[in-house]
Design an enzyme around this catalytic site. Structure first.
Site, PDB file in Angstrom:
ATOM      1  N   HIS A 275      -3.338   7.504   1.883  1.00 20.11           N
ATOM      2  CA  HIS A 275      -3.733   6.169   1.422  1.00 20.11           C
ATOM      3  C   HIS A 275      -5.131   5.901   1.973  1.00 20.11           C
ATOM      4  O   HIS A 275      -5.415   6.170   3.144  1.00 20.11           O
ATOM      5  CB  HIS A 275      -2.736   5.137   1.938  1.00 20.11           C
ATOM      6  CG  HIS A 275      -3.174   3.727   1.722  1.00 20.11           C
ATOM      7  ND1 HIS A 275      -3.666   3.283   0.512  1.00 20.11           N
ATOM      8  CD2 HIS A 275      -3.220   2.660   2.570  1.00 20.11           C
ATOM      9  CE1 HIS A 275      -3.978   2.001   0.628  1.00 20.11           C
ATOM     10  NE2 HIS A 275      -3.726   1.604   1.862  1.00 20.11           N
TER      11      HIS A 275
ATOM     12  N   CYS B  45       0.816  -1.227   0.000  1.00 17.38           N
ATOM     13  CA  CYS B  45       0.000   0.000   0.000  1.00 17.38           C
ATOM     14  C   CYS B  45       0.842   1.266   0.000  1.00 17.38           C
ATOM     15  O   CYS B  45       0.339   2.340  -0.327  1.00 17.38           O
ATOM     16  CB  CYS B  45      -0.954   0.003   1.182  1.00 17.38           C
ATOM     17  SG  CYS B  45      -2.065  -1.403   1.134  1.00 17.38           S
TER      18      CYS B  45
ATOM     19  N   ASN C  95     -10.110  -0.083  -0.231  1.00 19.29           N
ATOM     20  CA  ASN C  95      -8.650   0.010  -0.197  1.00 19.29           C
ATOM     21  C   ASN C  95      -8.093  -0.585  -1.491  1.00 19.29           C
ATOM     22  O   ASN C  95      -8.161  -1.797  -1.699  1.00 19.29           O
ATOM     23  CB  ASN C  95      -8.129  -0.751   1.029  1.00 19.29           C
ATOM     24  CG  ASN C  95      -6.624  -0.661   1.180  1.00 19.29           C
ATOM     25  OD1 ASN C  95      -5.913  -0.275   0.261  1.00 19.29           O
ATOM     26  ND2 ASN C  95      -6.140  -1.030   2.348  1.00 19.29           N
TER      27      ASN C  95
HETATM   28  N1  ACO Z   1     -18.618  -7.918   9.398  1.00 20.70           N
HETATM   29  C1  ACO Z   1     -19.105  -8.073  10.645  1.00 20.70           C
HETATM   30  N2  ACO Z   1     -18.317  -8.281  11.700  1.00 20.70           N
HETATM   31  C2  ACO Z   1     -17.010  -8.332  11.498  1.00 20.70           C
HETATM   32  C3  ACO Z   1     -16.440  -8.165  10.210  1.00 20.70           C
HETATM   33  C4  ACO Z   1     -17.310  -7.958   9.145  1.00 20.70           C
HETATM   34  N3  ACO Z   1     -16.885  -7.798   7.880  1.00 20.70           N
HETATM   35  N4  ACO Z   1     -15.109  -8.260  10.313  1.00 20.70           N
HETATM   36  C5  ACO Z   1     -14.839  -8.452  11.608  1.00 20.70           C
HETATM   37  N5  ACO Z   1     -15.972  -8.508  12.317  1.00 20.70           N
HETATM   38  C6  ACO Z   1     -16.147  -8.720  13.746  1.00 20.70           C
HETATM   39  C7  ACO Z   1     -14.937  -9.370  14.364  1.00 20.70           C
HETATM   40  O1  ACO Z   1     -14.977 -10.765  14.205  1.00 20.70           O
HETATM   41  C8  ACO Z   1     -15.072  -8.946  15.804  1.00 20.70           C
HETATM   42  O2  ACO Z   1     -16.022  -9.787  16.426  1.00 20.70           O
HETATM   43  P1  ACO Z   1     -15.748 -10.333  17.911  1.00 20.70           P
HETATM   44  O3  ACO Z   1     -15.694  -9.098  18.755  1.00 20.70           O
HETATM   45  O4  ACO Z   1     -16.933 -11.212  18.161  1.00 20.70           O
HETATM   46  O5  ACO Z   1     -14.443 -11.052  17.847  1.00 20.70           O
HETATM   47  C9  ACO Z   1     -15.693  -7.567  15.703  1.00 20.70           C
HETATM   48  O6  ACO Z   1     -16.258  -7.478  14.391  1.00 20.70           O
HETATM   49  C10 ACO Z   1     -14.687  -6.445  15.898  1.00 20.70           C
HETATM   50  O7  ACO Z   1     -13.573  -6.720  15.086  1.00 20.70           O
HETATM   51  P2  ACO Z   1     -12.296  -5.848  15.159  1.00 20.70           P
HETATM   52  O8  ACO Z   1     -11.220  -6.459  14.327  1.00 20.70           O
HETATM   53  O9  ACO Z   1     -11.990  -5.519  16.586  1.00 20.70           O
HETATM   54  O10 ACO Z   1     -12.837  -4.533  14.446  1.00 20.70           O
HETATM   55  P3  ACO Z   1     -12.134  -3.146  14.268  1.00 20.70           P
HETATM   56  O11 ACO Z   1     -12.938  -2.098  14.858  1.00 20.70           O
HETATM   57  O12 ACO Z   1     -10.669  -3.230  14.652  1.00 20.70           O
HETATM   58  O13 ACO Z   1     -12.195  -2.974  12.691  1.00 20.70           O
HETATM   59  C11 ACO Z   1     -10.835  -3.204  10.742  1.00 20.70           C
HETATM   60  C12 ACO Z   1     -11.606  -3.922  11.830  1.00 20.70           C
HETATM   61  C13 ACO Z   1     -11.813  -2.434   9.886  1.00 20.70           C
HETATM   62  C14 ACO Z   1     -10.127  -4.245   9.902  1.00 20.70           C
HETATM   63  C15 ACO Z   1      -9.815  -2.260  11.368  1.00 20.70           C
HETATM   64  O14 ACO Z   1      -9.082  -2.902  12.362  1.00 20.70           O
HETATM   65  C16 ACO Z   1      -8.885  -1.674  10.374  1.00 20.70           C
HETATM   66  O15 ACO Z   1      -9.266  -0.924   9.498  1.00 20.70           O
HETATM   67  N6  ACO Z   1      -7.581  -1.961  10.505  1.00 20.70           N
HETATM   68  C17 ACO Z   1      -6.603  -1.431   9.622  1.00 20.70           C
HETATM   69  C18 ACO Z   1      -6.648  -2.203   8.371  1.00 20.70           C
HETATM   70  C19 ACO Z   1      -5.966  -1.461   7.293  1.00 20.70           C
HETATM   71  O16 ACO Z   1      -5.988  -0.267   7.222  1.00 20.70           O
HETATM   72  N7  ACO Z   1      -5.377  -2.219   6.442  1.00 20.70           N
HETATM   73  C20 ACO Z   1      -4.821  -1.718   5.323  1.00 20.70           C
HETATM   74  C21 ACO Z   1      -3.507  -1.010   5.567  1.00 20.70           C
HETATM   75  S1  ACO Z   1      -2.300  -1.733   4.706  1.00 20.70           S
HETATM   76  C22 ACO Z   1      -2.910  -2.061   3.236  1.00 20.70           C
HETATM   77  O17 ACO Z   1      -3.604  -1.184   2.755  1.00 20.70           O
HETATM   78  C23 ACO Z   1      -2.653  -3.370   2.603  1.00 20.70           C
END
Ligand code: ACO
Length: 323
Positions: free
Chosen positions: A250, A114, A280
């Site tokens: 990004h 990314c 993304n």
């Molecule tokens: N739909 C419904 N529920 C979901 C989903 C979904 N698609 N995905 C995860 N959940 C659930 C999880 O299982 C978890 O359930 P649990 O509490 O029963 O275990 C709950 O939702 C919360 O999950 P978290 O991972 O804690 O959610 P968070 O608020 O951290 O959001 C996310 C997740 C969106 C992935 C976030 O952490 C994020 O954006 N991280 C950065 C990712 C990123 O930017 N990556 C790209 C950068 S590098 C690149 O671009 C390659």
């Protein structure tokens, strides 16, 4: 006199198929509301089965060339950022070169996930400043839909396909921050974080693999490292956030974008946001946002832009430029 790499053209291409969040509800335990509130994403584009990364890149390149008012014959080099090239080799960049009808100059891919477009821009700037090229096409293009595990709701709802491109041209500058062009850059990587964001396959393992991510961990690193790299790039040229017209981040997650802007002390009214429409798109996200930002009338000639990204590696960085 200082040689500056100035943006003289920008363009993008998005595959025709638009996938709304609600489409995932049929096959996964997820919802439009969850995806929107946790990531800011509402929809994304997916490439057709016969459409490859170099196809997307070529369309974006053609749009950028038209915007610059030049032809492929005027280009000396192509630098293409991607982690989803058509083939193991040759590079997607040489495929774009051929598709554009170029038999001169040189072309190569840059792989920093990314952060790829930041790395590509920095490389292209170095080619121009060192006199090796006068005009460079810098492209970010991805088909991340090809490395999604469609059973993994924590990743497959977050990514999309697309391409964006800039034309960079050598222009004479005075050497101060009033010049148009790339003014500063900062690049970083740290391989200790491999396991929080990676693809579990590749040539040497004889599989393509799927993207694996520990979202919370990536999030934690993202805001802190993005703000720090943007501050470093600005400090190198004695600039402060109040002199910045636009942050073009990004586009991974709206909460990362908001957190980084807040850390830099800039309001969201000075941030170009496209994540809601593109998801993304990895290395394509910044040139896509620059192109859309210009088309919307947000980015204008003379504006100072800080652009920053982080991705697998971890690899991260920022570029300061005057449009
Ligand atoms: N739909 C419904 N529920 C979901 C989903 C979904 N698609 N995905 C995860 N959940 C659930 C999880 O299982 C978890 O359930 P649990 O509490 O029963 O275990 C709950 O939702 C919360 O999950 P978290 O991972 O804690 O959610 P968070 O608020 O951290 O959001 C996310 C997740 C969106 C992935 C976030 O952490 C994020 O954006 N991280 C950065 C990712 C990123 O930017 N990556 C790209 C950068 S590098 C690149 O671009 C390659």
């Amino acid at each position: 006199m200082t040689t500056r790499a100035v943006v003289t053209g920008v363009g993008h291409y998005l595959p025709a198929r638009v996938v709304e969040n609600s489409e995932f509800e049929a096959s996964l335990d997820t919802s439009d509301a969850w995806i929107r509130t946790r990531s800011g994403i509402e929809r994304r584009h997916f490439a057709a089965s016969d459409e490859t990364t170099s196809d997307l890149a070529t369309r974006a390149a053609q749009a950028a060339l038209a915007d610059a008012g030049i032809t492929p014959g005027d280009i000396d080099a192509i630098v293409l950022a991607t982690s989803t090239a058509d083939l193991t080799f040759p590079s997607a960049a040489t495929m774009v070169q051929h598709a554009l009808g170029m038999t001169h100059g040189f072309a190569f891919d840059v792989q920093a996930v990314c952060a790829g477009f930041i790395y590509a821009l920095t490389n292209a700037n170095a080619l121009i400043v060192s006199g090796q090229a006068q005009r460079v096409l810098v492209i970010g293009a991805e088909t991340f839909s090809r490395i999604m595990d469609w059973q993994d709701r924590t990743t497959c709802v977050l990514f999309g396909d697309g391409a964006g491109a800039l034309v960079l041209e050598a222009r004479a500058g005075t050497g101060d921050t009033g010049d148009r062009g790339i003014l500063s850059a900062d690049l970083n990587s740290d391989g200790r974080y491999r396991d929080i964001l990676y693809v579990d396959g590749g040539v040497s393992t004889q599989t393509t693999g799927f993207l694996r991510m520990q979202g919370k961990e990536v999030f934690r690193h993202a805001v802190e490292k993005l703000a720090a790299t943007a501050e470093t790039a600005m400090a190198r040229i004695g600039m402060t956030p109040d002199q910045i017209d636009w942050i073009v981040p990004h586009q991974a997650n709206i909460r990362i974008i908001q957190g980084t802007a807040k850390k830099l002390g800039l309001p969201m009214s000075r941030v170009v946001v496209t994540v809601q429409d593109h998801g993304n798109t990895s290395a394509a996200s910044i040139p896509l946002a620059l192109s859309v930002g210009k088309a919307r009338g947000q980015i204008r000639e003379g504006d100072v832009i800080v652009t920053e990204a982080i991705g697998g590696g971890l690899a991260w960085g920022a570029v300061v430029l005057r449009w």
